[in-house]
Each structure stands twice: as C-alpha cells, then as structure tokens.
Design a protein around this motif. Structure first.
Motif, mmCIF file in Angstrom:
data_model
loop_
_atom_site.group_PDB
_atom_site.id
_atom_site.type_symbol
_atom_site.label_atom_id
_atom_site.label_comp_id
_atom_site.label_asym_id
_atom_site.label_seq_id
_atom_site.Cartn_x
_atom_site.Cartn_y
_atom_site.Cartn_z
ATOM 1 N N VAL A 77 0.852 -1.196 0.000
ATOM 2 C CA VAL A 77 0.000 0.000 0.000
ATOM 3 C C VAL A 77 0.879 1.233 0.000
ATOM 4 C CG1 VAL A 77 -1.792 1.278 1.219
ATOM 5 C CG2 VAL A 77 -1.828 -1.229 1.234
ATOM 6 N N ALA A 78 0.581 2.185 -0.894
ATOM 7 C CA ALA A 78 1.320 3.439 -0.963
ATOM 8 C C ALA A 78 0.338 4.596 -1.059
ATOM 9 C CB ALA A 78 2.263 3.446 -2.168
ATOM 10 N N GLY A 79 0.661 5.708 -0.395
ATOM 11 C CA GLY A 79 -0.213 6.868 -0.437
ATOM 12 C C GLY A 79 -0.579 7.341 0.943
ATOM 13 N N PRO A 80 -1.610 8.158 1.062
ATOM 14 C CA PRO A 80 -1.931 8.799 2.338
ATOM 15 C C PRO A 80 -2.533 7.881 3.396
ATOM 16 C CG PRO A 80 -3.523 9.423 0.650
ATOM 17 C CD PRO A 80 -2.449 8.660 -0.042
ATOM 18 N N LEU A 81 -3.031 6.718 3.016
ATOM 19 C CA LEU A 81 -3.671 5.830 3.986
ATOM 20 C C LEU A 81 -2.739 4.690 4.378
ATOM 21 C CD1 LEU A 81 -7.294 5.440 2.528
ATOM 22 C CD2 LEU A 81 -6.524 6.982 4.336
ATOM 23 N N ALA A 82 -2.739 4.357 5.652
ATOM 24 C CA ALA A 82 -1.985 3.198 6.147
ATOM 25 C C ALA A 82 -2.931 2.016 6.279
ATOM 26 C CB ALA A 82 -1.349 3.519 7.498
ATOM 27 N N ALA A 83 -2.439 0.841 5.927
ATOM 28 C CA ALA A 83 -3.271 -0.355 5.976
ATOM 29 C C ALA A 83 -3.228 -0.982 7.354
ATOM 30 C CB ALA A 83 -2.810 -1.361 4.936
ATOM 31 N N ALA A 84 -4.363 -1.534 7.753
ATOM 32 C CA ALA A 84 -4.463 -2.330 8.973
ATOM 33 C C ALA A 84 -4.969 -3.710 8.574
ATOM 34 C CB ALA A 84 -5.395 -1.672 9.977
ATOM 35 N N GLY A 85 -5.015 -4.616 9.554
ATOM 36 C CA GLY A 85 -5.508 -5.967 9.297
ATOM 37 C C GLY A 85 -6.784 -6.241 10.070
ATOM 38 N N SER A 118 -9.177 2.865 5.637
ATOM 39 C CA SER A 118 -10.303 3.702 6.046
ATOM 40 C C SER A 118 -9.918 5.170 5.936
ATOM 41 C CB SER A 118 -10.711 3.376 7.487
ATOM 42 O OG SER A 118 -11.774 4.205 7.901
ATOM 43 N N ILE A 119 -10.767 5.959 5.261
ATOM 44 C CA ILE A 119 -10.579 7.403 5.194
ATOM 45 C C ILE A 119 -11.320 8.014 6.380
ATOM 46 C CG2 ILE A 119 -10.831 9.474 3.785
ATOM 47 C CD1 ILE A 119 -11.102 7.669 1.346
ATOM 48 N N PRO A 120 -10.631 8.744 7.262
ATOM 49 C CA PRO A 120 -11.285 9.279 8.469
ATOM 50 C C PRO A 120 -12.409 10.254 8.144
ATOM 51 C CG PRO A 120 -8.887 9.362 8.663
ATOM 52 C CD PRO A 120 -9.194 9.023 7.233
ATOM 53 N N ALA A 121 -13.330 10.388 9.066
ATOM 54 C CA ALA A 121 -14.485 11.273 8.898
ATOM 55 C C ALA A 121 -14.033 12.701 8.612
ATOM 56 C CB ALA A 121 -15.355 11.237 10.156
ATOM 57 N N GLY A 122 -14.665 13.309 7.614
ATOM 58 C CA GLY A 122 -14.408 14.699 7.292
ATOM 59 C C GLY A 122 -13.116 14.974 6.562
#
Length: 393
Positions: A77-85, A118-122
């Motif tokens: 995964v690359a970019g502004p979001l970090a992956a979780a499991g 997941s993109i955080p709210a707002g």
C-alpha cells in the motif's frame, strides 16, 4: 350397477411427472443464495445462470476449498492511507460482504486477515492510495475492506499484475455524506486467472464511483454489487476492457436501488480483437419497493475489431415500484463505423491511424471518469500498446 372410477387427484398422478422438470433455476440476482460458508454452494456445472458464460476449466483451482500458496500474491500500500488488518469477526469486515458464489465463499474463509483501509471522517485526500497486488505464481485468496467514514472524500486504486490464480473479495462501505472512488485495474500476465467479487453499501447522501479496467490475464471475472441503501445515495459504475485472442474478460454488475431518491449510472465499454477474444457483460438493476424517486440507467457498448471475437451483453432491469423519476437500459455491439473511417480518411488520415483514433475515442469516455491524471495517461498508453500489438497474443 356399474361402478364409476374415481377421478385421480393431483397427489396420485405421478406417473408422467418428471421431477427434474419441476426445478426452476434462480434467475434474478437478488434471489441468489448468499453465504460465506463454501459448503452452501455446489460446485458449478456451467449450467447455472451466473456461471454459464464462464469457462470453468480455467478457474478449476479456485473452485476447490484448499489453502492458497504462501506469497502467491504480495500486497503493498502506498499513499496517504496506512493499511491495517482485520481477522474474521473484526468489524467492519463482514458489515456488507456475503458471498454469492463458491469462489467468493472460499476466499472469505481462506483469507484469514483482510487488508483494511479507512478514510477518516471529514477528511479529503488530495492524492489516491494505491494498493498493488502482484502475483508470483500459485493460488491465492484475498479480502480487502475499503471504508469512507462520514463526509470523507478520496480515491483508492487496486492494481493487479504478475501471474497467479487469485480469488479476491473487495468490501466497500461509503458512510453518510462520503464520496469514494474505487478503481480496480487488471494488468495481469497472459496466464493469470482472476475472479473477484466487489460488494458495496452506499449510505445516506453518499456517492460511490466504481471503475473496473481489464486488459491482461487469461481469464478475468470481476463482479461488482452495489447497494444504494441510504436516501439520496448515488452509484456510478463504469468499466473498460480490451480483450485479445484467447482472453476471457467478464463482469456481472448488480445495482440495487434500496433507499429513496437514489440515482445510478452504469456504463461499461469494451474493445475486442483476435480470434476467440471474448467479453461477457451482465448488468442487473433492481429498483426496490421503497426506492421511490429513483433515477437509473445502465448501458454496455462493445467494439469488435476483428473476425472471431465475441461479445455477450445482457442487460436486465427489475422495477418494484411505479414511483420513479426514470429507468432504462441499453446494449450495443458492432464493428467500426464506416462513416467515421471515411470522414477521417477523407482528411488525409491513413486507415490504420483512423482506426486507432476511433478506438481511443470510443474508450476515452471511461478513461476520463477516473479522476486520476497519472492513471488516465497510463491507461491511454495501455490502449495504444494493445492496438500496436494487434490481434495475436
């Protein structure tokens, strides 16, 4: 006195009834069996409505409930979001996804940990998050959960390359007021097999733009299912494919208008060249009894470039309420427009270049819906490469 024979009742007349004839197969997408237990599904015979267009011999390794190979497909995964499991039982995994067929159920059970973004709210993401899935050979199962929390905005791109036999589930949740774009790009090697089920729920006043782009692979079957659950929700489902000789590219699309005042736009386009090139598109739109004020349209258009290529296109529309703004569907498959070629050649453009311009112009409508300039340029280059390669693989 002569005895009268008693008329036989329905329960006693069995001699001429064929029990097999009493079986009525499931036809509508909404009525299909759904379960995450692989044992709930029989092994497909090829006669089922959802399997009859798919060459089952090519996906035989994905029809068996067995573990996949270690490191058959790597995910980065690359970019502004970090992956979780997310393991089984951890929300939001399973909030939306319930398998419709045996391959998806096997992937659900065999993918012990899902990749979660997941993109955080707002929050509005200024650049896309790229999920790279690269095959190194062997059978693999994957589950990916994508979530846009309330009033979030962003784009997530799933890129598939290399070689593998991959069964993949993608679970998408677009919460109230959010807007999410998901682009799935298939650039597999020629021998890869990829079967995927994408299931999404779109909540109140939220929008999902879902794009499927398929170029590589021996067989690629991507089936998106989108539930417009919330009032005012919108679904935009777009697809682009380019099939060469021996390739089978398939999508079975389901758009369910569940909430009131929902809107949907479905447009898939495909080009085919080479003997035995094959594309299959089945589009199902269901406007439910509570989906008042719905506006929905689906279309599939295919451009056949050579003899021996075949495109199957089956649009279906089911309406369960009369209180809608509009609904329709269309399908068209054909060869080059001779008038377009004549127009271009009359202006000094040779036939080969004219054909190239027609194909690119035909497919650009979908490319431009990505909203990711770098990806759009990459796809135009891929289309150019397909045309330069010609019908033979």
């Amino acid at each position: 006195m002569t005895a009268q024979a008693e008329a036989p009742t329905a329960s006693t007349v069995t001699g001429h009834i064929d029990p097999a004839a009493a079986f009525v197969p499931v036809q509508t997408r909404s009525a299909r069996e759904r379960s995450n237990d692989p044992a709930s599904f029989p092994v497909p015979s090829g006669r089922e409505v959802n399997w009859k267009h798919t060459p089952l011999d090519r996906i035989a390794s994905l029809l068996t409930d067995a573990p996949g190979a270690e490191a058959a497909v790597s995910i980065t995964v690359a970019g502004p979001l970090a992956a979780a499991g997310l393991r089984h039982g951890e929300a939001p995994r399973g909030d939306v996804f319930v398998a419709e067929d045996v391959t998806a159920a096997i992937a659900w059970s065999r993918a012990t940990e899902a990749v979660y973004l997941s993109i955080p709210a707002g929050v509005e993401l200024e650049e896309p998050t790229i999920v790279d899935l690269r095959g190194a050979g062997g059978v693999a199962h994957a589950h990916i959960v994508l979530e846009a929390q309330p009033n979030a905005r962003g784009t997530i791109v799933l890129r598939h390359a290399g070689t593998a036999a991959l069964s993949e589930n993608v679970e998408i949740i677009v919460r109230d007021g959010a807007s999410l774009t998901v682009v799935a790009v298939q650039e597999w090697d020629d021998d890869a097999v990829h079967v995927a089920a994408h299931q999404a729920r779109v909540d109140r006043d939220a929008t999902l733009r879902h794009v499927v782009v398929s170029f590589g692979g021996s067989l690629v079957r991507i089936n998106p299912s989108v539930d417009l659950a919330g009032t005012g929700s919108r679904g935009e489902l777009y697809g682009l494919s380019f099939a060469d000789a021996g390739q089978h590219l398939e999508s079975q699309v389901f758009l369910h208008h569940h909430g009131a005042q929902t809107s949907g736009d479905v447009l898939y386009k495909g080009a085919l060249q080479g003997d035995t090139a094959r594309s299959v598109w089945i589009g199902d739109v269901l406007i439910g009894p509570d989906a008042v004020g719905t506006d929905s349209y689906e279309a599939n258009r295919n451009l056949v470039l050579t003899d021996g290529a075949r495109a199957d296109s089956i649009p279906n529309l089911e309406i369960q309420t009369g209180d809608i703004r509009g609904a329709g569907h269309a399908s068209a498959t054909g060869r080059f427009d001779d008038e377009q070629l004549f127009y271009l050649q009359a202006r000094g453009i040779d036939e080969e270049e004219a054909r190239r311009l027609v194909v690119i112009g035909f497919l650009m409508e979908i490319v431009q819906k990505m909203g990711v300039p770098e990806l759009e340029q990459r796809l135009v280059a891929a289309i150019e490469a397909e045309l330069e390669q010609g019908p033979a693989r």
